[in-house]
Design a protein around this motif. Sequence first.
Motif, short mmCIF file in Angstrom:
data_model
loop_
_atom_site.label_atom_id
_atom_site.label_comp_id
_atom_site.label_asym_id
_atom_site.label_seq_id
_atom_site.Cartn_x
_atom_site.Cartn_y
_atom_site.Cartn_z
N THR A 154 -19.20 -116.43 72.39
CA THR A 154 -20.29 -115.57 72.85
C THR A 154 -19.86 -114.12 73.02
O THR A 154 -20.70 -113.27 73.34
CB THR A 154 -20.86 -116.10 74.18
N ARG A 159 -34.24 -116.37 68.98
CA ARG A 159 -34.23 -117.43 70.00
C ARG A 159 -33.04 -118.36 69.83
O ARG A 159 -32.40 -118.75 70.82
CB ARG A 159 -35.53 -118.22 69.92
N GLY A 170 -29.91 -116.40 70.84
CA GLY A 170 -29.99 -115.98 72.24
C GLY A 170 -29.87 -117.14 73.20
O GLY A 170 -29.24 -117.02 74.26
N ARG A 171 -30.46 -118.27 72.87
CA ARG A 171 -30.36 -119.45 73.74
C ARG A 171 -28.95 -119.99 73.80
O ARG A 171 -28.60 -120.71 74.75
CB ARG A 171 -31.32 -120.53 73.25
N GLU A 210 -25.37 -112.33 72.28
CA GLU A 210 -26.10 -111.06 72.33
C GLU A 210 -26.70 -110.78 70.96
O GLU A 210 -26.00 -110.76 69.96
CB GLU A 210 -25.14 -109.93 72.73
N SER A 265 -39.36 -110.75 72.79
CA SER A 265 -38.57 -111.92 73.14
C SER A 265 -37.55 -111.60 74.23
O SER A 265 -36.85 -110.58 74.18
CB SER A 265 -37.84 -112.46 71.91
N ARG A 266 -37.46 -112.47 75.19
CA ARG A 266 -36.48 -112.32 76.26
C ARG A 266 -35.05 -112.45 75.74
O ARG A 266 -34.10 -112.06 76.43
CB ARG A 266 -36.74 -113.37 77.34
N TYR A 267 -34.89 -113.02 74.55
CA TYR A 267 -33.56 -113.28 74.01
C TYR A 267 -33.04 -112.14 73.12
O TYR A 267 -31.93 -112.22 72.60
CB TYR A 267 -33.57 -114.58 73.21
N ARG A 298 -31.58 -108.51 72.80
CA ARG A 298 -30.95 -107.48 73.61
C ARG A 298 -31.53 -106.11 73.28
O ARG A 298 -31.85 -105.33 74.16
CB ARG A 298 -29.43 -107.48 73.38
N ASP A 358 -40.37 -121.07 77.34
CA ASP A 358 -39.35 -120.20 77.91
C ASP A 358 -39.39 -118.79 77.31
O ASP A 358 -38.61 -117.92 77.71
CB ASP A 358 -37.96 -120.80 77.71
N ASP A 359 -40.30 -118.55 76.37
CA ASP A 359 -40.33 -117.24 75.69
C ASP A 359 -41.72 -117.05 75.09
O ASP A 359 -41.90 -117.01 73.88
CB ASP A 359 -39.24 -117.21 74.60
#
Length: 460
Positions: free
Chosen positions: A6, A29, A32-33, A37, A52-54, A56, A385-386
């Motif tokens: 990671t 996704r 990111g999951r 990064e 998307s929350r994933y 950066r 979740d997204d």
Amino acid sequence: MPSFDTRVPAVLLRLDRNPFHHGTLGAVRSLGRAGIEVHAVVEAADSPVTRSRYLREAHPRPGDTTDLAGIQRLLTGIADRLAIPAVLLAMDDLSAIAVGRLRPALRTRYLLPEQPSGLPERVADKAELVGICAELGVPHPETVVPRSAAEAAAAAWALGLPVVAKWSRPWLLPEGAGLRSTQVLRSSREARELYGRSAEAGSGLLLQRFLPPGRDLDWFFHGYSGRDGTCLVGAAGRKERSWPVGAGLTAVGRWLSHPEVERTARQLVAALGYRGILDLDFRQDAATGAYHLLDFNPRPGAQFRLFTDGAGTDVVRAQHLDLTGRAVPAPVAAYGRTFVVENYALLSALASRGASAGALPGASPGAGSFPGACAGREAAWWARDDWRPAAAMAGAWVRHAARRGGRRLLRGRAAGAGAAAGEVVLVRQRRGGSGAPARPPVPLGGRSPDGFEEGPSGDR
């Protein structure tokens, strides 16, 4: 889940202008999951994937995607801001070709597959692919490369109308010209007129024998060929629904065993020495039973998340694992797993008079809600979740559809006045054709279609 490094970020490069490219969101996704990064080069700052929350950071693509120097400056600038070299993934054909050409300049700044020089461009070129298939004995639709408008009209007649028309290098198509990478022609006049736009298109026109669509005839293969040339991940799937119906991208796909398609794909990859992620499209000729290769895409297919096994491994994760020196676990097939692209699946169901959106194969309230789930279903846009990308896509889709509907209404009114002069289409089933010559290198250039309507084999 496999053990990822990671510390190594990932950069996704997408140079086409399609804001509805669900494959890019799938890659964001997936990585990111896994705690990686993720940065993405996309068409605009308000692209749905940027929600998307994933993700950066999003980086707008260069204004001129024909400019290799500009693409290099962008990628170099991103690399300068990262702590260590990132894994670079090309998400469309134009990006794959650009990365291939820039490889000598990027190899110290990014982790890249050791791809044979020029191979992504060769396999993406429709005329080159004809020659590759002929050389390796892979079935491919009978193809003619006309050298004049008259030859195009004659070839369409000889192949047997309707015929499939393709531009050899679709990434050269100019934005806003109304040219599609692939379309079905139903008259010799259409072939003659389309050939007349060759200079505008930037590459040669190909005419192919039309393989009629039908239930269970359209298949695809997604894979990742590792550093040593071994196909570490690879699986076949079937199009359950497509958009446009019978001649377009995968709206609903299902993971199924298909030894013949899988064997053909692996042999082709090995013979070419291909490295990296690939997406192949096949259609069975119902008359002969042969599976014809329609397209070789040197990047992830938009529905690559269909092939996610119980450990969460897919082709995007496989490339990150491999290029960072981690072991790629042997995949365990999840036959029956489905992947649904909500917006296109709805259009496909409506166009084919499906019962309802709720009756779509793979559609369920929980689709896409379990990150990395193996069995069952996954949605392209919706995920518990997204969820923000799905909301952004829905709004952009409604606006896009309204604009296109308005333009079509105006065109329909204008065309109505001349409807009485319509052409009588004669349909014949004679066969004929010739091979396609190799073509010299050309500038990068062009744009891909926007994905709202795609050609017979395109999966954006």
